[in-house]
Design an enzyme around this catalytic site. Structure first.
Site, short mmCIF file in Angstrom:
data_model
loop_
_atom_site.label_atom_id
_atom_site.label_comp_id
_atom_site.label_asym_id
_atom_site.label_seq_id
_atom_site.Cartn_x
_atom_site.Cartn_y
_atom_site.Cartn_z
CB THR A 251 69.40 -11.31 3.38
OG1 THR A 251 69.03 -11.89 2.09
CG2 THR A 251 68.30 -11.08 4.12
CD GLU B 123 64.84 -8.12 -2.70
OE1 GLU B 123 66.00 -8.32 -2.95
OE2 GLU B 123 64.02 -9.04 -2.90
CB SER C 139 69.90 -7.00 -18.14
OG SER C 139 70.28 -6.03 -17.81
CE1 TYR D 126 72.28 -2.82 -2.15
CE2 TYR D 126 74.25 -1.79 -2.36
CZ TYR D 126 73.70 -2.69 -2.32
OH TYR D 126 74.51 -4.25 -2.30
CG ASP E 191 71.88 -9.96 -9.09
OD1 ASP E 191 71.08 -10.39 -8.34
OD2 ASP E 191 71.98 -8.67 -9.24
CD GLU F 42 77.35 -5.61 -12.33
OE1 GLU F 42 76.32 -4.80 -12.06
OE2 GLU F 42 76.92 -6.84 -12.68
CB ALA G 183 63.18 -4.54 -15.12
N GLY G 184 65.62 -4.53 -12.89
CA GLY G 184 66.15 -5.18 -11.61
C GLY G 184 66.01 -6.92 -11.91
#
Length: 382
Positions: free
Chosen positions: A36, A34, A129, A223, A174, A162, A125-126
């Site tokens: 990373t 996480e 999507s 973040y 992702d 994105e 929800a992470g």
């Protein structure tokens, strides 16, 4: 009705002829590794059996028509011969437009297309999507027009869309796992080289995702702060990224660092080591060791990186009390809410579900959402 049947039927009704192809791209969950990714480190996600599905067909002109089944059948139309700009009203359409625009920059040898899109990846929800949608659209054009693009290029194209078109910062994990996921496997990804290694998942193990449904508020600002703290740490060691610092180098001079930065750096260095070891533990079917590594990861996110919240810690404790050393559980995703991920034998699913249902809402006042997933195949025809 399956998503495939739904999109095919809607396609025929909307456009008056049958779709020639139906493409899917999955969402994902990160098992360990996480924060990373932007430190050039390692992550260990798997694709899940929640996906974006697109029924499609090539057109003999330069027009793109896209219908969104999940947004009241809204229709977007644009031309490949005009500059592609953001849609004024439909945010979903910008993911499609962004992917098409960036694909044109890579390989302009495709024509028009009709698409109908539907998906069941839970939003917010992470579980990625948006990456699933980007990879699905890229795969549609690659398949319809036989473009010489591999999964990694489709993933990079989605990330560019994105970051630059939609305007949302994200790493590459992702999109890469959505494009390259392998059934019954997790994928160890080197976020510097984009090299991947398929890691077989033990048989009979459930991948359970539980959404805390705690509304994330800090995630954006915090973040960015974490990224800056990591960059400060890398500069201190005169390295391009924390990937290049060893735990021994850190321990020798940790006292010279700002105490907060030192904690952040320690999380990244130990998390990278845990992620590489977790891939070996999974491959050997050692759920006990995997569980220990996931517990260490969660403690590090809680105490050193400080990105968990009490509701998430409560969920982790409830699950851990049921599964003991038969598996692992930790927060997954950016932090400050969101989901936990757990790996444990399938036969324990009812007991875990019951414990969470009985205790989580009573302790937090929030009702969870429970997903039992299978490690699934990456993008392709369905």
């Amino acid at each position: 009705m399956s998503l495939k049947e739904k999109t095919q039927s809607l396609f025929a009704n909307a456009f008056g002829y049958p779709a020639t192809h139906t493409i899917q791209a999955p969402g994902r969950v990160n098992l360990i590794g996480e924060h990373t990714d932007y430190n050039d480190g390692f992550v260990l996600p798997c694709a899940i059996d929640y996906q974006t599905v697109i029924s499609c067909a090539p057109r003999d002109d330069r027009k793109v028509r896209v219908m969104a089944a999940d947004y009241e059948n809204q229709l977007d139309e644009f031309s490949l011969d005009a500059p592609i700009v953001a849609h004024e009203n439909y945010q979903w359409a910008n993911y499609v437009r962004g992917v098409v625009k960036h694909l044109q920059l890579r390989n302009n040898s495709f024509g028009g297309v009709d698409m109908v899109i539907s998906g069941n990846v839970p939003q917010g929800a992470g579980l990625s999507s948006s990456a699933s949608l980007e990879v699905a659209v890229g795969t549609v054009l690659q398949q319809l027009y036989h473009l010489p693009l591999d999964g990694a290029q489709i993933a990079l194209n989605g990330q560019e869309a994105e970051n630059q078109f939609v305007g949302c910062n994200c790493g590459i994990m992702d999109q890469l796992i959505s494009a390259l996921g392998k059934k019954d496997h997790a994928l160890l990804i080197d976020c510097r080289s984009l090299g991947t290694k398929a890691v077989s998942m033990p048989k009979g193990v459930a991948v359970v995702i539980i959404n805390s449904n705690f509304k994330r508020t800090l995630v954006g600002s915090e973040y960015n702060t974490r990224r800056e703290q990591c960059e400060t740490g890398a500069r201190f060691f005169q390295q391009p990224a924390l990937r290049d610092v060893t735990i021994e180098e850190f321990n020798a001079v940790a006292h010279e660092l700002d105490p907060i930065v030192a904690k952040r750096v320690r999380h990244i260095l130990t998390e990278n080591a845990r992620t590489v070891e977790a891939a070996s533990a999974l491959e050997q079917g050692d759920l006990k060791r995997m569980g220990e590594l996931m517990a260490e990861s969660h403690a590090s996110m809680r105490d050193d990186f400080e990105i968990t919240v009490p509701q998430i810690d409560t969920l982790v404790e409830i699950v851990k009390a049921v599964i003991g050393d038969k598996g692992g559980v930790r927060m997954t995703g950016g932090g400050f809410g969101g989901c936990i991920v757990a790996l444990f034998p399938e036969e324990l699913v009812p007991a875990v579900q019951q414990a969470v249902a009985e205790q989580y809402e009573a302790k937090t006042g929030i009702k969870e959402t429970f997903y039992v997933c299978k490690p699934s195949q990456g993008a392709g025809q369905c």
